[in-house]
Design a protein around this motif. Structure first.
Motif, PDB file in Angstrom:
ATOM      1  N   GLY A 150      71.568  11.897  67.869  1.00 10.59           N
ATOM      2  CA  GLY A 150      70.823  11.930  66.596  1.00 10.59           C
ATOM      3  C   GLY A 150      71.833  12.202  65.502  1.00 10.59           C
ATOM      4  O   GLY A 150      73.021  11.875  65.657  1.00 10.59           O
ATOM      5  N   THR A 151      71.407  12.826  64.430  1.00 12.42           N
ATOM      6  CA  THR A 151      72.328  13.097  63.323  1.00 12.42           C
ATOM      7  C   THR A 151      73.496  13.983  63.761  1.00 12.42           C
ATOM      8  O   THR A 151      73.291  15.038  64.356  1.00 12.42           O
ATOM      9  N   ILE A 152      74.716  13.492  63.486  1.00 14.56           N
ATOM     10  CA  ILE A 152      75.927  14.277  63.754  1.00 14.56           C
ATOM     11  C   ILE A 152      76.515  14.684  62.408  1.00 14.56           C
ATOM     12  O   ILE A 152      76.763  13.826  61.557  1.00 14.56           O
ATOM     13  N   PHE A 156      80.673   3.167  62.354  1.00 12.66           N
ATOM     14  CA  PHE A 156      80.526   3.315  60.904  1.00 12.66           C
ATOM     15  C   PHE A 156      79.099   2.967  60.517  1.00 12.66           C
ATOM     16  O   PHE A 156      78.433   2.197  61.209  1.00 12.66           O
ATOM     17  N   ALA A 157      78.619   3.592  59.478  1.00  9.56           N
ATOM     18  CA  ALA A 157      77.271   3.275  59.001  1.00  9.56           C
ATOM     19  C   ALA A 157      77.245   3.256  57.488  1.00  9.56           C
ATOM     20  O   ALA A 157      77.800   4.134  56.826  1.00  9.56           O
ATOM     21  N   LYS A 158      76.649   2.217  56.958  1.00  8.17           N
ATOM     22  CA  LYS A 158      76.404   2.163  55.509  1.00  8.17           C
ATOM     23  C   LYS A 158      74.930   1.842  55.348  1.00  8.17           C
ATOM     24  O   LYS A 158      74.535   0.689  55.239  1.00  8.17           O
ATOM     25  N   LYS A 188      64.732  11.363  54.096  1.00  5.29           N
ATOM     26  CA  LYS A 188      63.493  12.106  54.301  1.00  5.29           C
ATOM     27  C   LYS A 188      63.018  11.983  55.750  1.00  5.29           C
ATOM     28  O   LYS A 188      62.639  12.971  56.377  1.00  5.29           O
ATOM     29  N   LEU A 189      63.076  10.762  56.293  1.00  5.23           N
ATOM     30  CA  LEU A 189      62.602  10.546  57.665  1.00  5.23           C
ATOM     31  C   LEU A 189      63.543  11.185  58.679  1.00  5.23           C
ATOM     32  O   LEU A 189      63.121  11.679  59.723  1.00  5.23           O
ATOM     33  N   GLU A 190      64.832  11.140  58.376  1.00  9.05           N
ATOM     34  CA  GLU A 190      65.828  11.688  59.284  1.00  9.05           C
ATOM     35  C   GLU A 190      65.787  13.203  59.325  1.00  9.05           C
ATOM     36  O   GLU A 190      66.179  13.821  60.299  1.00  9.05           O
ATOM     37  N   GLY A 191      65.342  13.771  58.232  1.00  8.27           N
ATOM     38  CA  GLY A 191      65.315  15.229  58.146  1.00  8.27           C
ATOM     39  C   GLY A 191      66.561  15.749  57.464  1.00  8.27           C
ATOM     40  O   GLY A 191      67.548  15.019  57.308  1.00  8.27           O
ATOM     41  N   ILE A 231      65.528  16.359  71.422  1.00  4.76           N
ATOM     42  CA  ILE A 231      64.225  16.098  72.044  1.00  4.76           C
ATOM     43  C   ILE A 231      63.647  14.754  71.647  1.00  4.76           C
ATOM     44  O   ILE A 231      63.161  14.003  72.491  1.00  4.76           O
ATOM     45  N   LEU A 232      63.706  14.421  70.353  1.00  5.71           N
ATOM     46  CA  LEU A 232      63.114  13.157  69.913  1.00  5.71           C
ATOM     47  C   LEU A 232      63.752  11.973  70.634  1.00  5.71           C
ATOM     48  O   LEU A 232      63.073  11.096  71.167  1.00  5.71           O
ATOM     49  N   THR A 233      65.081  11.961  70.638  1.00  7.56           N
ATOM     50  CA  THR A 233      65.782  10.855  71.279  1.00  7.56           C
ATOM     51  C   THR A 233      65.483  10.832  72.773  1.00  7.56           C
ATOM     52  O   THR A 233      65.350   9.762  73.373  1.00  7.56           O
ATOM     53  N   SER A 235      73.091   5.372  69.419  1.00  3.25           N
ATOM     54  CA  SER A 235      72.480   6.270  68.426  1.00  3.25           C
ATOM     55  C   SER A 235      70.993   6.360  68.731  1.00  3.25           C
ATOM     56  O   SER A 235      70.455   5.532  69.474  1.00  3.25           O
ATOM     57  N   THR A 236      70.331   7.343  68.136  1.00  6.50           N
ATOM     58  CA  THR A 236      68.863   7.377  68.222  1.00  6.50           C
ATOM     59  C   THR A 236      68.304   6.037  67.766  1.00  6.50           C
ATOM     60  O   THR A 236      67.374   5.504  68.366  1.00  6.50           O
ATOM     61  N   VAL A 237      68.931   5.488  66.706  1.00  3.59           N
ATOM     62  CA  VAL A 237      68.455   4.201  66.208  1.00  3.59           C
ATOM     63  C   VAL A 237      68.945   3.026  67.060  1.00  3.59           C
ATOM     64  O   VAL A 237      68.853   1.876  66.653  1.00  3.59           O
ATOM     65  N   GLY A 238      69.479   3.324  68.236  1.00  4.27           N
ATOM     66  CA  GLY A 238      69.721   2.296  69.245  1.00  4.27           C
ATOM     67  C   GLY A 238      68.535   2.226  70.205  1.00  4.27           C
ATOM     68  O   GLY A 238      68.478   1.372  71.091  1.00  4.27           O
ATOM     69  N   GLY A 247      64.087   1.528  65.783  1.00  2.00           N
ATOM     70  CA  GLY A 247      64.625   1.071  64.507  1.00  2.00           C
ATOM     71  C   GLY A 247      63.950   1.807  63.378  1.00  2.00           C
ATOM     72  O   GLY A 247      62.829   2.275  63.529  1.00  2.00           O
ATOM     73  N   MET A 248      64.673   1.948  62.280  1.00  2.00           N
ATOM     74  CA  MET A 248      63.990   2.553  61.130  1.00  2.00           C
ATOM     75  C   MET A 248      64.572   2.136  59.800  1.00  2.00           C
ATOM     76  O   MET A 248      65.709   1.659  59.712  1.00  2.00           O
ATOM     77  N   VAL A 249      63.755   2.296  58.792  1.00  2.00           N
ATOM     78  CA  VAL A 249      64.082   1.888  57.427  1.00  2.00           C
ATOM     79  C   VAL A 249      65.457   2.422  57.001  1.00  2.00           C
ATOM     80  O   VAL A 249      65.784   3.571  57.252  1.00  2.00           O
ATOM     81  N   GLY A 250      66.252   1.543  56.414  1.00  2.00           N
ATOM     82  CA  GLY A 250      67.570   1.930  55.925  1.00  2.00           C
ATOM     83  C   GLY A 250      68.697   1.626  56.904  1.00  2.00           C
ATOM     84  O   GLY A 250      69.859   1.660  56.547  1.00  2.00           O
ATOM     85  N   TYR A 251      68.317   1.331  58.161  1.00  2.00           N
ATOM     86  CA  TYR A 251      69.343   1.091  59.182  1.00  2.00           C
ATOM     87  C   TYR A 251      69.300  -0.328  59.730  1.00  2.00           C
ATOM     88  O   TYR A 251      69.754  -0.575  60.847  1.00  2.00           O
ATOM     89  N   ALA A 252      68.778  -1.267  58.949  1.00  2.00           N
ATOM     90  CA  ALA A 252      68.611  -2.624  59.467  1.00  2.00           C
ATOM     91  C   ALA A 252      69.948  -3.314  59.753  1.00  2.00           C
ATOM     92  O   ALA A 252      70.012  -4.271  60.521  1.00  2.00           O
ATOM     93  N   SER A 253      71.022  -2.824  59.142  1.00  2.00           N
ATOM     94  CA  SER A 253      72.321  -3.437  59.427  1.00  2.00           C
ATOM     95  C   SER A 253      73.017  -2.690  60.572  1.00  2.00           C
ATOM     96  O   SER A 253      73.817  -3.274  61.290  1.00  2.00           O
ATOM     97  N   TYR A 254      72.698  -1.424  60.731  1.00  2.00           N
ATOM     98  CA  TYR A 254      73.404  -0.569  61.691  1.00  2.00           C
ATOM     99  C   TYR A 254      72.681  -0.500  63.040  1.00  2.00           C
ATOM    100  O   TYR A 254      73.295  -0.714  64.102  1.00  2.00           O
ATOM    101  N   SER A 255      71.382  -0.220  62.972  1.00  2.00           N
ATOM    102  CA  SER A 255      70.615  -0.028  64.202  1.00  2.00           C
ATOM    103  C   SER A 255      70.721  -1.197  65.198  1.00  2.00           C
ATOM    104  O   SER A 255      70.921  -0.966  66.395  1.00  2.00           O
TER     105      SER A 255
HETATM  106  C1  LIG Z   1      57.473  13.246  67.669  1.00  2.00           C
HETATM  107  C2  LIG Z   1      58.769  13.622  67.029  1.00  2.00           C
HETATM  108  C3  LIG Z   1      58.889  13.343  65.535  1.00  2.00           C
HETATM  109  C4  LIG Z   1      60.287  13.547  64.933  1.00  2.00           C
HETATM  110  C5  LIG Z   1      60.597  12.679  63.714  1.00  2.00           C
HETATM  111  C6  LIG Z   1      62.055  12.275  63.537  1.00  2.00           C
HETATM  112  C7  LIG Z   1      62.288  11.000  62.748  1.00  2.00           C
HETATM  113  C8  LIG Z   1      63.352  10.050  63.252  1.00  2.00           C
HETATM  114  C9  LIG Z   1      64.765  10.574  63.180  1.00  2.00           C
HETATM  115  C10 LIG Z   1      65.784   9.514  63.380  1.00  2.00           C
HETATM  116  C11 LIG Z   1      67.180  10.064  63.392  1.00  2.00           C
HETATM  117  C12 LIG Z   1      68.226   9.017  63.407  1.00  2.00           C
HETATM  118  C13 LIG Z   1      69.581   9.604  63.723  1.00  2.00           C
HETATM  119  C14 LIG Z   1      70.642   8.592  63.954  1.00  2.00           C
HETATM  120  C15 LIG Z   1      71.287   8.150  62.689  1.00  2.00           C
HETATM  121  C16 LIG Z   1      72.581   7.463  62.869  1.00  2.00           C
HETATM  122  O1  LIG Z   1      72.892   6.887  63.857  1.00  2.00           O
HETATM  123  C17 LIG Z   1      73.439   7.408  61.650  1.00  2.00           C
HETATM  124  N1  LIG Z   1      73.477   8.660  61.014  1.00  2.00           N
HETATM  125  C18 LIG Z   1      74.776   6.841  61.993  1.00  2.00           C
HETATM  126  O2  LIG Z   1      75.857   7.492  61.496  1.00  2.00           O
END
Ligand SMILES: CCCCCCCCCCCCCCCC(=O)[C@@H](N)CO
Ligand SMILES: NC(=O)C1=CN([C@@H]2O[C@H](COP(=O)(O)OP(=O)(O)OC[C@H]3O[C@@H](n4cnc5c(N)ncnc54)[C@H](OP(=O)(O)O)[C@@H]3O)[C@@H](O)[C@H]2O)C=CC1
Length: 647
Positions: free
Chosen positions: A213-215, A119-121, A233-236, A266-268, A169-172, A175-183
């Motif tokens: 990544g995003t599912i 779960f993610a909030k 925005k960062l996630e796309g 690819i990113l992950t 997750s990618t955020v495993g 780390g990134m903004v907004g996921y400090a409780s989840y990551s």
């Molecule tokens: C050189 C390449 C640049 C690409 C930039 C991409 C930016 C980072 C994307 C992070 C995506 C995080 C997905 C996981 C989110 C997740 O685990 C939650 N949705 C849980 O449900």
């Protein structure tokens, strides 16, 4: 027996019992359906029975062979007890829990356990609460921990060489903004996976960890409701995500190939190659991993610095407006005020009072008033000696209702008697006149000077906190705003701020007006309101009132109208029409300028009717202000020193 990965062939799901937590929707369900289509018996576990029943029927329809068993079990897997029960029940020959065709257990110990529940909030760290953090610990880490613990125990006890598959997750990996409780929970799952990969070698149990990544799952829809815009925005956009089916296929492929860390984008994959390989983590392909790590070595820091961090910093201003990062109470307003007050008292005592007690005051203007001072010599207070500096003497002259018994020439008294004082705006004159009447029925010089000084000290002490407030919203960098506000306390002309001069009052009202112009925060959206509302108009009106008061004290306040033009025309993407905004700005500018215009008209009315008309009455616009500036003060002339003989 020792498990030798190199010798084991691709994992074959057909005929295996797969146990999938979170199997009622999203990734878990897609995986359950995929494995059913590959011939596995499937057990899904989640909390909601209705979702489980629906999912189980769905999975049944995907089976390769009708003999395959599909089974669901409802449990909250954040509890060790319930997780152990779920594993035990799925291996037992218990009776069906309901009439649903999938309510009987598969009846043998699971061969592969997939920990998909999660779960993610998302939210900003400083806005999240203890409950939010605890919920993530429970729902993400504890579900994975309790399921893997129950599975490992059961498998070890039965000498069953099964599989445990974690979903991080990618955020495993980053780390990134907004996921400090989840990551951090997904990092924890990765740590658990690494520990177990090592420890489970003892039992021949293989361990995998998937970093999606995003599912585009139901959970994703839910989390997007609280997800900060910046995180989105960062996630796309959702288009950048993958369907649960795509992820399930990628996950299964990784498991079949025996990859320990599995990725599907690819990113992950770059993050995995960069931070997830080497050391104790087995790679997926020695050569390719190194090649990817090399790309990551170059690409990721560039991406982080020029894309990721830059996007976040660029968002700071909006963020501070949305979140109101610093609550008003935690801002150092009071400290700034008290510190200014301290500085003003020091200025008063060290620059005004003490020197005139010990030696001659550095500015002896006040001695022009000495006949007055000596007439009240019974009083120990020598307020005028202490506090009358420079122009104050002329303001006092105009403020005094009767001519001042001054010893020198040029002080006058009884209103604006001297042409050169006509360039003084009437604000301070009125204030001194009013304050002078405060004690007895008769206008008193001491009362005028004393009370105006008190007001000047208070006004000039309110300016640094106000400046801080304005800078916070303009710069969005509270520390920088604080430094600027602290420096502003140290005026280059401290005595101007604590004696009867227009500057403290001018500054206070100019800053008040500017502060009022910052866009109001909409209570419901927590955003700076961008629409033209009643509040906008009221604000602009109040602020032009403050500017008008500032103009009543100093003519250069006219320039403050520029702020109104900036706010109404340039800064705010208001929905109303340009003509309306232009006419509002013009009206408010006229209002702001009115104290200046009125004082000039008054001067003209008073001094230009006489027979000996002064030159300014007929020159140019007939404004006495500019005439006094050039004729008496020789402003903007190098020869200004000559003009002293005219005082
Ligand atoms: C050189 C390449 C640049 C690409 C930039 C991409 C930016 C980072 C994307 C992070 C995506 C995080 C997905 C996981 C989110 C997740 O685990 C939650 N949705 C849980 O449900
Ligand atoms: N969606 C995404 O963008 C990403 C997701 N992930 C991870 O992938 C996994 C699957 O994600 P997704 O498909 O989006 O998940 P969903 O939120 O769509 O589904 C979650 C599933 O887990 C079950 N579940 C949740 N909490 C518990 C609990 N305490 N006990 C038992 N079951 C529980 C839910 O059922 P119920 O509520 O009925 O219990 C549901 O079946 C998660 O671990 C997630 O963190 C990783 C990266 C990206």
């Amino acid at each position: 027996m020792v498990y030798i990965p190199f010798l084991s062939s691709d994992w074959e799901p057909a005929g295996k019992h797969v146990f999938i937590t979170g199997g009622s929707q999203g990734l878990g369900l897609a995986l359950a359906k995929l494995l059913a289509s590959r011939g596995s018996d499937v057990t899904i576990v989640a909390r909601s029975v209705s979702k489980l029943e629906k999912a189980a029927a769905d999975i049944m329809s995907c089976r390769k062979d009708n003999a395959q068993l599909v089974s669901f079990y409802s449990a909250d897997l954040s509890s060790f007890e319930h997780s152990a029960e779920a594993i035990k029940w799925s291996a037992s020959s218990s009776a069906a829990t309901s009439s649903h065709p999938a309510s009987s257990p598969v009846g043998r110990l699971a061969d592969a356990v997939f920990c998909c529940a999660g779960f993610a909030k998302p939210g900003f760290f400083i806005e999240q609460t203890e409950e939010d953090f605890k919920a993530h610990i429970q729902m993400d880490y504890m579900t994975a921990l309790s399921t893997s613990h129950a599975a490992a125990r059961a498998m070890a006890a039965a000498n069953h060489k099964g599989k445990i598959v974690f979903v991080s997750s990618t955020v495993g990996l980053m780390g990134m903004v907004g996921y400090a409780s989840y990551s951090p929970m997904k990092f924890a799952i990765r740590g658990l996976a690494e520990s177990l990969r090592s420890e489970m070698l003892l039992y021949g149990i293989s361990v995998h960890c998937y970093f999606p990544g995003t599912i585009l799952s139901p959970g994703y829809e839910v989390e997007n409701r609280t997800k900060p815009e910046l995180t989105k925005k960062l996630e796309g956009p959702p288009e950048d995500g993958m369907t649960p089916e795509q992820c399930a296929r990628g996950l299964l492929k990784g498991v079949q190939r025996g990859h320990f860390f599995i990725t599907t984008d690819i990113l992950t994959e770059l993050f995995r190659a960069n931070t997830g390989t080497g050391g104790s983590v087995p790679g997926n392909n020695w050569l390719l991993d190194r090649a990817k790590a090399f790309v990551a070595l170059i690409a990721l820091p560039i991406w982080r610095r020029f894309e990721h961090d830059r996007t976040i910093r660029a968002h700071a201003a909006q963020h501070h407006r949305e979140v109101g990062t610093l609550s008003l109470s935690s801002r150092p307003y009071t400290s700034l005020f008290l510190l200014s007050l301290l500085h003003r008292f020091l200025s008063l005592s060290l620059l005004c009072i003490i020197p005139s007690l010990i030696v001659q005051p550095f500015d002896s203007s006040a001695q022009l008033l000495s006949p007055t001072t000596s007439s009240s010599s019974s009083s120990p207070w020598r307020l005028t000696d202490w506090l009358v500096r420079w122009d104050s003497i002329h303001f006092l002259g105009a403020a005094s209702p009767e001519p001042l018994p001054a010893s020198g020439d040029g002080v006058g008294g009884g209103g604006y008697q001297w042409e050169q004082t006509l360039a003084f705006q009437p604000g301070l004159v009125w204030l001194l006149r009013l304050a002078g009447y405060s004690v007895q029925g008769r206008w008193s010089l001491d009362a005028a000077v004393g009370w105006t000084t008190v007001l000047a000290v208070l006004s000039s002490s309110l300016c640094p906190p106000l400046l801080y407030h304005i800078l916070c919203s303009v710069l969005s960098q509270p520390p920088l705003a604080l430094v600027a506000a602290l420096l502003s306390i140290l005026s280059p002309s401290p005595s101007t701020l604590v004696t009867p001069t227009p500057e403290p009052f001018f500054s206070l009202f100019a800053l008040l007006g500017i502060a009022l112009l910052s866009p109001p925060i909409d209570a419901s959206t927590k955003r700076a309101s961008s629409s033209w509302s009643g509040a906008t108009v009221l604000q602009a009106l109040l602020s032009s009132f403050c500017f008008a008061v500032a103009v009543a004290f100093r003519a250069n306040g006219l320039l403050l109208a520029g702020y109104i033009w900036y706010a109404l025309i340039w800064d705010r993407p208001v929905s109303s029409s340009l003509p309306l905004r232009l006419s509002s700005a013009t009206t408010l500018t006229i209002f702001t300028a009115s104290p200046f215009v009125l004082s000039q008209l008054w001067a003209k009315d008073r001094f230009c009717s006489a027979a000996d008309r002064r030159p300014w009455c007929d020159e140019g616009l007939g404004i006495v202000y500019s005439f006094v500036q050039s004729e008496h003060w020789r402003v903007a002339e190098w020869s200004s020193l000559d003009s002293h003989d005219r005082y």
